[in-house]
Each structure stands twice: as C-alpha cells, then as structure tokens.
Design an enzyme around this catalytic site. Structure first.
Site, PDB file in Angstrom:
ATOM      1  N   GLU A  36       0.888  -1.173   0.000  1.00  0.00           N
ATOM      2  CA  GLU A  36       0.000   0.000   0.000  1.00  0.00           C
ATOM      3  C   GLU A  36       0.918   1.213   0.000  1.00  0.00           C
ATOM      4  OE1 GLU A  36      -3.238  -0.352   2.908  1.00  0.00           O
ATOM      5  OE2 GLU A  36      -2.524  -2.374   3.227  1.00  0.00           O
TER       6      GLU A  36
ATOM      7  N   CYS B 104      -1.912   9.220   2.954  1.00  0.00           N
ATOM      8  CA  CYS B 104      -1.674   8.675   1.609  1.00  0.00           C
ATOM      9  C   CYS B 104      -2.754   9.141   0.658  1.00  0.00           C
ATOM     10  CB  CYS B 104      -1.600   7.154   1.663  1.00  0.00           C
ATOM     11  SG  CYS B 104      -3.045   6.384   2.397  1.00  0.00           S
TER      12      CYS B 104
HETATM   13  P1  NAD Z   1       8.844   4.792   4.068  1.00  0.00           P
HETATM   14  O1  NAD Z   1       8.649   4.005   2.844  1.00  0.00           O
HETATM   15  O2  NAD Z   1      10.039   5.632   4.205  1.00  0.00           O
HETATM   16  O3  NAD Z   1       8.834   3.845   5.364  1.00  0.00           O
HETATM   17  C1  NAD Z   1       7.784   2.947   5.618  1.00  0.00           C
HETATM   18  C2  NAD Z   1       8.289   1.863   6.544  1.00  0.00           C
HETATM   19  O4  NAD Z   1       9.296   1.101   5.875  1.00  0.00           O
HETATM   20  C3  NAD Z   1       8.927   2.346   7.831  1.00  0.00           C
HETATM   21  O5  NAD Z   1       8.600   1.460   8.872  1.00  0.00           O
HETATM   22  C4  NAD Z   1      10.409   2.267   7.498  1.00  0.00           C
HETATM   23  O6  NAD Z   1      11.209   2.169   8.650  1.00  0.00           O
HETATM   24  C5  NAD Z   1      10.463   1.002   6.681  1.00  0.00           C
HETATM   25  N1  NAD Z   1      11.609   0.869   5.778  1.00  0.00           N
HETATM   26  C6  NAD Z   1      12.465   1.814   5.343  1.00  0.00           C
HETATM   27  N2  NAD Z   1      13.363   1.283   4.471  1.00  0.00           N
HETATM   28  C7  NAD Z   1      13.041  -0.033   4.351  1.00  0.00           C
HETATM   29  C8  NAD Z   1      13.556  -1.111   3.575  1.00  0.00           C
HETATM   30  N3  NAD Z   1      14.596  -0.946   2.746  1.00  0.00           N
HETATM   31  N4  NAD Z   1      12.964  -2.317   3.675  1.00  0.00           N
HETATM   32  C9  NAD Z   1      11.897  -2.509   4.490  1.00  0.00           C
HETATM   33  N5  NAD Z   1      11.365  -1.522   5.247  1.00  0.00           N
HETATM   34  C10 NAD Z   1      11.926  -0.293   5.177  1.00  0.00           C
HETATM   35  O7  NAD Z   1       7.506   5.672   4.225  1.00  0.00           O
HETATM   36  P2  NAD Z   1       7.193   6.790   5.319  1.00  0.00           P
HETATM   37  O8  NAD Z   1       7.958   8.026   4.973  1.00  0.00           O
HETATM   38  O9  NAD Z   1       7.318   6.193   6.663  1.00  0.00           O
HETATM   39  O10 NAD Z   1       5.626   7.027   5.036  1.00  0.00           O
HETATM   40  C11 NAD Z   1       5.138   7.893   4.081  1.00  0.00           C
HETATM   41  C12 NAD Z   1       4.749   7.151   2.814  1.00  0.00           C
HETATM   42  O11 NAD Z   1       3.778   6.136   3.116  1.00  0.00           O
HETATM   43  C13 NAD Z   1       4.046   8.052   1.822  1.00  0.00           C
HETATM   44  O12 NAD Z   1       4.522   7.766   0.533  1.00  0.00           O
HETATM   45  C14 NAD Z   1       2.582   7.666   1.942  1.00  0.00           C
HETATM   46  O13 NAD Z   1       1.796   7.962   0.827  1.00  0.00           O
HETATM   47  C15 NAD Z   1       2.697   6.204   2.189  1.00  0.00           C
HETATM   48  N6  NAD Z   1       1.457   5.688   2.770  1.00  0.00           N
HETATM   49  C16 NAD Z   1       0.655   4.874   2.009  1.00  0.00           C
HETATM   50  C17 NAD Z   1      -0.546   4.410   2.529  1.00  0.00           C
HETATM   51  C18 NAD Z   1      -1.464   3.519   1.743  1.00  0.00           C
HETATM   52  O14 NAD Z   1      -2.323   2.891   2.351  1.00  0.00           O
HETATM   53  N7  NAD Z   1      -1.336   3.430   0.446  1.00  0.00           N
HETATM   54  C19 NAD Z   1      -0.920   4.763   3.830  1.00  0.00           C
HETATM   55  C20 NAD Z   1      -0.085   5.595   4.557  1.00  0.00           C
HETATM   56  C21 NAD Z   1       1.113   6.044   4.017  1.00  0.00           C
END
Ligand code: NAD
Length: 467
Positions: free
Chosen positions: A238, A272
């Site tokens: 997501e 999001c």
């Molecule tokens: P991010 O992708 O930076 O991090 C998300 C999670 O992944 C965190 O727990 C982070 O620690 C972890 N992570 C980081 N690098 C990783 C790797 N290489 N492998 C596995 N895990 C890793 O996102 P963010 O900045 O925390 O959140 C914002 C983003 O999330 C925005 O793009 C937003 O649109 C999206 N989002 C999407 C939805 C949806 O339902 N589609 C909902 C909420 C947020």
C-alpha cells in the site's frame, strides 16, 4: 550514548534510539534498537505460536475481541503517546485509536467461507482456506496504530501470526499497543520489533516470513518487493498517492470549501489519500484559491496536545526538509503562495499551511507526493484536460470529483485511474470496502473480506461422490 537494555527477545540485549517530539524538535524518549540478528528468534517463536493460533477460529474471535477491549481501556494513554511522537492533534489520535479497535472487532467476526464447486462432474470439490504462517507488517509514521491494525487484524483473524515493525519515527505508541494486545493474545502471536534500517529490509527478506504486508513510500515498496522475492513470500504493498480533486463548473465553492480543505490538510497533509492537487475550471480558479487560502490562514497550527490545535507539526525533520524543498522549488519557478509557503519560526517542525497557484507544469509539487501541508490549485480549460492531468502521474490511489450534478460528477469519477473515487468527498473509507491502489500506488487488496482472503491461501479437496 545508547544504553544497553534487555528487550524484545529474552536473553538478547539491544541499544536504544531517540524518539523526537515533532512539536518541540527535542528527544523525549527512546526505543529499543533491535538488530536484524534478533529476527531469527522472533520469527521462530512466531512460527511455533502459529500451530495453536491457527487451530481454533472461535478462540481467535474471543481473543481479538478481548484485545480490542484492552486497547479501548488504555485509550487515553495511547492517544497522548501517539500525539507526542506523531504530532497530530489529540482529537485525531483518539479517532485513530477508535479506528484501531474498530478494525480489530470487524475482522474478529469475519471468517472465510468454505465453498463447493458444482461443475456437473461426479466429484465433490471443496475450497477451504488456510492461513499462511508468520507474516511481517511494516508500517509508516503517519497513522502508526490504525495502519498496523489494518494489517494485524485481518492477518491474525485469518490464523497467521505476525511480526510488526513500526517506523523508527513513531515506535512508542505501537510498542504500547503491542503490550496491550499481549494481555489478550497467546504469547508470540503478535510481536512488535523496533529499530532502524536495515531491520525492515531484513524482516522483508526473512525466509521464515510467508507474507510481507507493507505500507509506505513507492521506492521503499519496490525494495520490499525485491527483498521478499528471495523467499517468494506473498507481498501486499500500500504505497504513496497523489490524489487529484477535480472540481466541475457547477461546483458550489462555499459549500465544499471546508471539506476540500480538510481533505488536503488533515494530519498536516500526511495522508496517503489526501487531496494533493486540485484542478479547477479557469473561471472559478480565483474563487477557489481565495476560499482555500482564507481557511489556511485562519487554521490554528500548534502542538497536538494544545486543546485549540487543528493542525500539528510535520512528523519529522527529513519530511519537513522535503516539504520545504518541494515548495521552494515551485516558488523559485514562478509559483505564488496565496497562503504560507514557509516554515514557522520557533521550535518544532511546523510549516505554514500553504496554497500554491501559478505552479509551472511538471513541477514536482504537482507530479510528486508532497506529503505535507502544501496544496497546488491548478486551472483547467476542458474537462478532458482535467481528467488527463488527474490520470497523468504514476500514482493511482484515490481521486475525487466535486460538483452539483451528481450523475455528471459520477461519470467523470468513473474515468479516474485509481482504486477509490469519491464525489464531493475524499478519503472516506468503510471497513467493508476493498482498498487497493493501481499503478505505483500498490499491489494486492486490503480491506473488507478481501483483506481477510489476502491473508489466506485456498486449499482444494476433490473426492468422488458416494455411490
Ligand atoms: P517509508 O517508505 O520511508 O517507510 C515505511 C516503513 O518502511 C517504515 O517502517 C520504514 O522504517 C520502513 N523501511 C524503510 N526502508 C526499508 C527497507 N529498505 N525495507 C523494508 N522496510 C523499510 O515511508 P514513510 O515516509 O514512513 O511514510 C510515508 C509514505 O507512506 C508516503 O509515501 C505515503 O503515501 C505512504 N502511505 C501509504 C498508505 C497507503 O495505504 N497506500 C498509507 C499511509 C502512508
């Protein structure tokens, strides 16, 4: 210096990392910085717990309902801690806790249906559903509790066990949530692990994990899919969105302005499915910009714990820097800020609610995901141009159409390339509906019964009919 402390897995020792209050920019607590090497034992324990947990549907239902009650009972503590580390106004934290328990209760009562296939052959074929094993959930910092619940509620209801990793920007409320759930669930059914990268990457790649369910940004989603490919674990992603709101020429600007404003600025734009760009008929552009800018200037921005606050800080320093950079870039190329356009003086990660006009075509604040309190308002000539622009990015999470003639609005909504489209609303979700982004916004389906089946595998038994 980080202080070593026993945590997570018995017998192991973890250092700790700081957790910052975004309203002050100061560290206010720490969380265990668990190391990837600890995951082997965590996953092995989750696998052992799976045997008992998957066996009894009725016991799962009772345990999940009891878990929801335990979370409700600690709602005040959870909401305050969430606001402290995430920044959102306290009322929004309470709403997030309520959505967390609502998800638990919804999925607790949902069971998969066994189905018979009747294709005229003298064979009785039955489709049953089986759980997958230990699954991993990785979630971001914008809605740590409800996004975690969107993953653990269906996964556990389906009979899986789970290892849940919150963002290092918001580990504390999730840890508290994990300990509350642990009072009602059997040991090791749900384990919260906290730590900095590469913890998430190693969790996604762990060979004992059978499904990786991830919410976060598009680039990290790609990395997670790559990591999970090593063990061919199922992946649900997501990802980010860049939702467009298309206003039609019969829109009642005064009537919708409040709703449109909050569809973009709720949770400081860190949603999001926030409205991230607005397309307006050229004739109405000035009126819409004025209506939104008036609201942006009037809204009370401040610490989430202050009772009058409607808009909190951006969650973290890198995100604030990104919001600032993407805004400054637009302004440097000819955009105009009808409100805001800058950080707020003083401590904390505050950014003035910003309405941008005259944004040059192709500007990243329109084509990318700002994920902050900044909203570009773009004029259009023909409706086809507006729909093409709305569909013209790599994202496809949600979209909305705003107008008085609902049939016409629905016909336009039907042309949006996204998972959910609203009319005169945005980001209103039901527990009963599927949730799935298209294009770069996601892979797989969450939400409703689809979310439950996304955590199960079909198992088909054929036997000859008697006689
Ligand atoms: P991010 O992708 O930076 O991090 C998300 C999670 O992944 C965190 O727990 C982070 O620690 C972890 N992570 C980081 N690098 C990783 C790797 N290489 N492998 C596995 N895990 C890793 O996102 P963010 O900045 O925390 O959140 C914002 C983003 O999330 C925005 O793009 C937003 O649109 C999206 N989002 C999407 C939805 C949806 O339902 N589609 C909902 C909420 C947020």
């Amino acid at each position: 210096m980080p202080t070593p402390e026993a945590d997570g897995v018995p017998g192991r020792r973890s250092s700790r990392f700081p957790v910052v209050d975004p309203a002050t920019g100061e560290t206010f607590d720490e969380a265990p910085d668990q190391q990837p090497a600890e995951l082997d034992e965590v996953v092995a324990r989750a696998r052992r717990a799976w045997g008992g947990w998957r066996a009894d549907q009725a016991a799962r239902t009772s345990a999940l309902l009891a878990a929801a009650d335990a979370v409700d009972a600690a709602g005040d503590d959870l909401a305050r801690l969430l606001t402290r580390e995430q920044g959102k106004p306290l009322a929004e934290s309470y709403a997030e806790v309520a959505r967390t328990t609502a998800r638990l209760r919804y999925f607790a009562e949902l069971a998969p249906r066994t189905r018979r296939i009747d294709d005229g052959r003298p064979v009785r074929s039955e489709i049953r559903w089986r759980s997958l094993g230990p699954v991993a959930a990785i979630v971001p910092w914008n809605f740590p509790l409800q996004l975690a619940a969107a993953k653990f509620a269906p996964a556990l209801a389906a009979g899986n066990t789970m290892v849940l990793k919150p963002s290092p920007f918001t580990p504390l409320a999730t840890r508290l949530l994990g300990s509350l759930l642990a009072t009602a669930l059997p040991e090791d059914v749900l384990t919260v692990v906290t730590g900095r990268e590469p913890l998430g990457a190693r969790l996604a790649a762990h060979p004992g994990i059978r499904h990786v369910t991830f919410t976060g940004s598009v680039p990290t989603g790609r990395a997670v899919a790559g990591a999970a490919a090593a063990s061919l674990a199922r992946v649900t992603l997501e990802l980010g969105g860049n939702d467009a709101a298309v206003l039609l020429d019969d829109v009642d600007v005064d009537g919708i302005a409040d709703r449109l404003f909050w569809a973009a600025f709720r949770n400081c734009g860190q949603v999001c499915m926030a409205v991230k760009r607005v397309y307006v008929p050229a004739r109405l552009h000035g009126e819409v910009v004025e209506a939104l800018a008036r609201r942006a200037k009037a809204v009370t921005v401040g610490p989430g714990l202050d009772p009058g606050t409607r808009l909190g800080p951006v969650n973290n320093a890198p995100q604030l820097a990104r919001v600032e950079q993407i805004t400054e870039q637009a302004l440097a190329h000819g955009a105009r800020a009808a409100s805001g356009g800058h950080r707020l003086d003083g401590p904390g990660y505050f950014f003035a609610p910003t309405i941008l006009t005259d944004v040059p075509p192709g500007s990243p604040v329109v084509t990318g995901e700002q994920f902050g309190p900044v909203l570009p308002v773009v004029p259009y000539g023909t409706l086809d141009e507006a729909v093409d622009a709305a569909n013209g990015t790599g994202f496809g999470l949600g979209g909305s159409v705003w107008g008085t003639d609902l049939d016409r609005a629905e016909a336009v909504a039907d042309r949006l390339e996204c998972g959910t489209a609203w009319i005169n609303h945005h980001a209103e979700l039901s527990l009963h509906q599927p949730f799935a982004g298209v294009k770069d916004s996601g892979v797989g389906v969450a939400g409703g019964p689809w979310g439950l089946y996304g955590n199960l595998r079909p198992f088909v038994v054929h036997r000859p009919e008697e006689g």
